[in-house]
Design a protein around this motif. Structure first.
Motif, PDB file in Angstrom:
ATOM      1  N   ASP A   1       0.844  -1.188   0.000  1.00  0.00           N
ATOM      2  CA  ASP A   1       0.000   0.000   0.000  1.00  0.00           C
ATOM      3  C   ASP A   1       0.887   1.248   0.000  1.00  0.00           C
ATOM      4  N   ALA A   2       0.279   2.406  -0.182  1.00  0.00           N
ATOM      5  CA  ALA A   2       1.046   3.644  -0.346  1.00  0.00           C
ATOM      6  C   ALA A   2       1.948   3.926   0.849  1.00  0.00           C
ATOM      7  N   ALA A   3       1.436   3.680   2.050  1.00  0.00           N
ATOM      8  CA  ALA A   3       2.232   3.969   3.244  1.00  0.00           C
ATOM      9  C   ALA A   3       3.460   3.060   3.315  1.00  0.00           C
ATOM     10  N   ALA A   4       3.262   1.767   3.063  1.00  0.00           N
ATOM     11  CA  ALA A   4       4.387   0.828   3.106  1.00  0.00           C
ATOM     12  C   ALA A   4       5.370   1.106   1.974  1.00  0.00           C
ATOM     13  N   GLN A   5       4.852   1.510   0.815  1.00  0.00           N
ATOM     14  CA  GLN A   5       5.732   1.818  -0.310  1.00  0.00           C
ATOM     15  C   GLN A   5       6.720   2.930   0.067  1.00  0.00           C
ATOM     16  N   ASP A   6       6.229   3.945   0.729  1.00  0.00           N
ATOM     17  CA  ASP A   6       7.093   5.071   1.104  1.00  0.00           C
ATOM     18  C   ASP A   6       7.957   4.759   2.322  1.00  0.00           C
ATOM     19  N   ALA A   7       7.322   4.265   3.379  1.00  0.00           N
ATOM     20  CA  ALA A   7       8.013   4.121   4.662  1.00  0.00           C
ATOM     21  C   ALA A   7       8.882   2.878   4.745  1.00  0.00           C
TER      22      ALA A   7
ATOM     23  N   ARG B   1       9.249  -6.997   6.035  1.00  0.00           N
ATOM     24  CA  ARG B   1       7.877  -6.688   6.450  1.00  0.00           C
ATOM     25  C   ARG B   1       6.979  -6.492   5.231  1.00  0.00           C
ATOM     26  N   SER B   2       7.468  -5.745   4.239  1.00  0.00           N
ATOM     27  CA  SER B   2       6.667  -5.526   3.033  1.00  0.00           C
ATOM     28  C   SER B   2       6.453  -6.823   2.263  1.00  0.00           C
ATOM     29  N   ALA B   3       7.504  -7.643   2.183  1.00  0.00           N
ATOM     30  CA  ALA B   3       7.376  -8.925   1.487  1.00  0.00           C
ATOM     31  C   ALA B   3       6.350  -9.818   2.176  1.00  0.00           C
ATOM     32  N   GLN B   4       6.338  -9.797   3.499  1.00  0.00           N
ATOM     33  CA  GLN B   4       5.384 -10.609   4.254  1.00  0.00           C
ATOM     34  C   GLN B   4       3.945 -10.191   3.940  1.00  0.00           C
ATOM     35  N   ARG B   5       3.731  -8.889   3.838  1.00  0.00           N
ATOM     36  CA  ARG B   5       2.376  -8.419   3.515  1.00  0.00           C
ATOM     37  C   ARG B   5       1.958  -8.873   2.115  1.00  0.00           C
ATOM     38  N   LEU B   6       2.909  -8.931   1.206  1.00  0.00           N
ATOM     39  CA  LEU B   6       2.590  -9.383  -0.154  1.00  0.00           C
ATOM     40  C   LEU B   6       2.202 -10.851  -0.167  1.00  0.00           C
ATOM     41  N   THR B   7       2.889 -11.649   0.634  1.00  0.00           N
ATOM     42  CA  THR B   7       2.514 -13.075   0.703  1.00  0.00           C
ATOM     43  C   THR B   7       1.140 -13.236   1.333  1.00  0.00           C
ATOM     44  N   GLU B   8       0.799 -12.331   2.253  1.00  0.00           N
ATOM     45  CA  GLU B   8      -0.537 -12.373   2.857  1.00  0.00           C
ATOM     46  C   GLU B   8      -1.618 -12.018   1.842  1.00  0.00           C
TER      47      GLU B   8
END
Length: 258
Positions: free
Chosen positions: A159-165, A189-196
């Motif tokens: 998402d936009a927030a994770a993309q930036d931060a 952390r971002s990779a984990q969200r993508l697998t979710e």
């Protein structure tokens, strides 16, 4: 007919780099590691133009910086004049500008994103959803979306927030020479969200990301487009060598070339 590596050919790899310097060095290391052989002479002749003055590609795509096209075009011409016969660009975001230079550099460009998309279609079990960690420029330009959708593969994005931060923060850290646990934690952390979101594999869609995200930190396979590009170049050079020495090559490499 002789056997063994076929890299001592007329093919000379031109690397249009500097985006950033560490990623360029990493790509050349991957090219060397991917080349089969037992001596110096088995490896590929390579010309590297590493120009870190090329304006930031994401800033240009977002309208916040100058167009890097003139720098990329100049670099391509430098490589051609230095003897390169094919160009590789180890920067995902720079591929947004490839259509602007492809007809003007006088050399074929092996398309890293096209190679990565084709690779994903060969994986088994069949890939339906792929996660992408990349610069905001690459995401906004739709570089992977366009190619993967043509293969029926859905793309999962932060998402936009994770993309930036997380993603961009980690990329900037690696570019600044900071490769620590913080950058790795952000990308993990971002990779984990993508697998979710159902991602069966994650694309390291910025050449700095593999420098900050070890493959074993991700619970699904991590696809490195730079490594895929290196393999494509080795295959191309060896196929050229086979054709030169065997009057018609017993090797064929399917490639995305502009």
């Amino acid at each position: 007919m002789t056997s063994g590596p076929r890299t001592a050919t007329g093919e000379i790899i031109g690397i249009l780099g500097g985006m950033g310097p560490a990623a360029t060095a990493d790509f050349y290391a991957k090219l060397v590691a991917t080349t089969p052989g037992t001596s110096d002479q088995d490896h590929l002749r390579t010309v590297i133009w590493s120009d870190p003055t090329i304006p930031d590609r994401t800033e240009a795509l977002l309208g916040d910086g100058p167009d890097p096209t003139p720098w990329l075009l100049h670099g391509g011409r430098v490589l051609r004049e230095a003897g390169a016969t094919v160009i590789a660009i180890p920067c995902n975001t720079a591929h947004a500008f490839v259509p602007r230079i492809a007809d003007h550099v006088g050399l074929p460009i092996v398309h890293m994103i096209g190679e990565a998309a084709r690779h994903l279609t060969t994986l088994r079990p069949r890939i339906h959803t792929v996660g992408l960690l990349a610069t905001t420029g690459t995401v906004r330009a739709g570089l992977y979306q366009e190619r993967l959708e043509s293969f029926g593969i859905r793309l999962a994005l932060p998402d936009a927030a994770a993309q930036d931060a997380e993603v961009m923060a980690a990329i900037h850290a690696v570019k600044a020479g900071t490769r620590d646990d913080t950058a790795t934690a952000l990308l993990t952390r971002s990779a984990q969200r993508l697998t979710e979101q159902g991602a069966q594999t994650v694309i390291a869609g910025c050449t700095e990301i593999p420098l900050g995200l070890p493959a074993d930190a991700v619970e699904v396979p991590l696809v490195d487009p730079a490594l895929i590009l290196a393999r494509a170049l080795v295959c191309r050079a060896r196929a050229a060598g086979t054709a030169e020495q065997d009057d018609g090559g017993a090797m064929y490499c399917t490639q995305y070339v502009t």
